[in-house]
Design a protein around this motif. Structure first.
Motif, PDB file in Angstrom:
ATOM      1  N   ILE A  22       1.031  -1.604  -0.246  1.00 11.01           N
ATOM      2  CA  ILE A  22       0.070   0.118  -0.305  1.00 11.01           C
ATOM      3  C   ILE A  22       1.014   0.822  -0.229  1.00 11.01           C
ATOM      4  CG2 ILE A  22      -2.079   1.418   1.376  1.00 11.01           C
ATOM      5  CD1 ILE A  22      -3.616  -1.009   1.783  1.00 11.01           C
ATOM      6  N   ARG A  23       2.245   1.204   0.664  1.00 15.75           N
ATOM      7  CA  ARG A  23       3.635   2.503   0.834  1.00 15.75           C
ATOM      8  C   ARG A  23       3.417   2.387  -0.827  1.00 15.75           C
ATOM      9  NH1 ARG A  23       5.681  -0.261   5.097  1.00 15.75           N
ATOM     10  NH2 ARG A  23       7.066  -0.344   3.518  1.00 15.75           N
ATOM     11  N   ASP A  32       5.023  11.430   5.334  1.00 15.83           N
ATOM     12  CA  ASP A  32       4.017  12.156   5.029  1.00 15.83           C
ATOM     13  C   ASP A  32       2.908  12.111   6.333  1.00 15.83           C
ATOM     14  OD1 ASP A  32       4.852  12.222   2.623  1.00 15.83           O
ATOM     15  OD2 ASP A  32       4.380   9.855   1.736  1.00 15.83           O
ATOM     16  N   ARG A  33       1.647  12.816   5.732  1.00 19.16           N
ATOM     17  CA  ARG A  33       0.558  12.713   6.602  1.00 19.16           C
ATOM     18  C   ARG A  33      -0.700  11.767   6.507  1.00 19.16           C
ATOM     19  NH1 ARG A  33       1.288  16.353  10.884  1.00 19.16           N
ATOM     20  NH2 ARG A  33       3.152  18.059  10.926  1.00 19.16           N
ATOM     21  N   LEU A  34      -1.248  11.546   7.569  1.00 21.27           N
ATOM     22  CA  LEU A  34      -2.718  10.738   7.195  1.00 21.27           C
ATOM     23  C   LEU A  34      -3.850  11.440   7.966  1.00 21.27           C
ATOM     24  CD1 LEU A  34      -1.211   7.132   7.562  1.00 21.27           C
ATOM     25  CD2 LEU A  34      -1.435   8.214   5.823  1.00 21.27           C
ATOM     26  N   ARG A  35      -4.546  11.440   6.854  1.00 18.74           N
ATOM     27  CA  ARG A  35      -6.177  12.451   7.553  1.00 18.74           C
ATOM     28  C   ARG A  35      -7.352  11.922   7.366  1.00 18.74           C
ATOM     29  NH1 ARG A  35      -6.909  16.934   4.050  1.00 18.74           N
ATOM     30  NH2 ARG A  35      -5.041  17.849   5.724  1.00 18.74           N
ATOM     31  N   VAL A  49      -1.589  12.869   2.735  1.00 20.61           N
ATOM     32  CA  VAL A  49      -0.827  13.994   3.182  1.00 20.61           C
ATOM     33  C   VAL A  49       0.649  14.115   2.454  1.00 20.61           C
ATOM     34  CG1 VAL A  49      -1.223  16.380   3.196  1.00 20.61           C
ATOM     35  CG2 VAL A  49      -3.079  14.600   4.018  1.00 20.61           C
ATOM     36  N   GLN A  50       0.842  14.379   1.371  1.00 19.86           N
ATOM     37  CA  GLN A  50       2.585  13.997   1.246  1.00 19.86           C
ATOM     38  C   GLN A  50       2.908  15.170   1.530  1.00 19.86           C
ATOM     39  OE1 GLN A  50       2.032  12.536  -3.341  1.00 19.86           O
ATOM     40  NE2 GLN A  50       2.928  10.584  -2.342  1.00 19.86           N
ATOM     41  N   GLN A  51       4.174  15.420   2.201  1.00 26.04           N
ATOM     42  CA  GLN A  51       4.420  16.694   2.811  1.00 26.04           C
ATOM     43  C   GLN A  51       6.370  16.742   1.933  1.00 26.04           C
ATOM     44  OE1 GLN A  51       3.504  18.009   5.300  1.00 26.04           O
ATOM     45  NE2 GLN A  51       2.349  17.120   4.941  1.00 26.04           N
ATOM     46  N   ARG A  52       6.065  16.890  -0.117  1.00 22.27           N
ATOM     47  CA  ARG A  52       7.011  16.972  -0.714  1.00 22.27           C
ATOM     48  C   ARG A  52       7.203  18.146  -1.430  1.00 22.27           C
ATOM     49  NH1 ARG A  52       6.531  11.661  -2.468  1.00 22.27           N
ATOM     50  NH2 ARG A  52       6.156  10.798  -0.530  1.00 22.27           N
ATOM     51  N   SER A  53       7.297  19.536   0.164  1.00 24.99           N
ATOM     52  CA  SER A  53       8.133  20.596  -0.209  1.00 24.99           C
ATOM     53  C   SER A  53       7.970  21.228   1.114  1.00 24.99           C
ATOM     54  CB  SER A  53       5.968  21.333  -0.485  1.00 24.99           C
ATOM     55  OG  SER A  53       5.598  22.170   0.040  1.00 24.99           O
ATOM     56  N   GLY A  54       8.867  22.650   0.783  1.00 27.84           N
ATOM     57  CA  GLY A  54       9.668  22.696   1.392  1.00 27.84           C
ATOM     58  C   GLY A  54      11.096  22.867   0.955  1.00 27.84           C
ATOM     59  N   THR A  55      11.880  23.488   1.710  1.00 29.01           N
ATOM     60  CA  THR A  55      13.625  23.870   1.735  1.00 29.01           C
ATOM     61  C   THR A  55      14.288  22.981   0.103  1.00 29.01           C
ATOM     62  OG1 THR A  55      13.531  25.590   3.671  1.00 29.01           O
ATOM     63  CG2 THR A  55      15.825  24.519   2.586  1.00 29.01           C
ATOM     64  N   PHE A  56      14.411  21.529   0.725  1.00 29.22           N
ATOM     65  CA  PHE A  56      15.289  21.425  -0.156  1.00 29.22           C
ATOM     66  C   PHE A  56      14.373  20.035  -1.728  1.00 29.22           C
ATOM     67  CE2 PHE A  56      17.415  21.837   3.747  1.00 29.22           C
ATOM     68  CZ  PHE A  56      18.877  22.838   2.827  1.00 29.22           C
TER      69      PHE A  56
END
Length: 82
Positions: A22-23, A32-35, A49-56
């Protein structure tokens, strides 16, 4: 993507593992976060909720020609030290 899931995980210490299949299928990664949402009839819906943004997030590595020694220059790379 099918609507039925053929994987299970066991709850331990109020935590549950997400099966590897599933991953991979949903591209879930560390950070990543799960809602969670409970729907009518007791159906549990989980949204990734993918956390693919930010400084790097868009950094693809150093492409220059300057050689560095990470073990001795780790904190000083890119800084001219006289």
């Amino acid at each position: 993507m099918s609507e039925s899931v053929d994987s299970e995980s066991k709850v331990s210490g109020n935590q549950a593992n997400i099966p590897a299949r599933i991953r991979r299928e949903l591209d879930i990664d560390d950070g990543d976060r799960l809602r969670w949402q409970i729907e009518d009839g007791g159906t549990l819906r989980v949204q990734v909720v993918q956390q693919r943004s930010g400084t790097f997030s868009d950094f693809e590595g150093y492409g220059g020609d300057k050689k560095t020694d990470v073990t001795s220059e780790h904190d000083a790379w890119g800084v001219d030290v006289e």
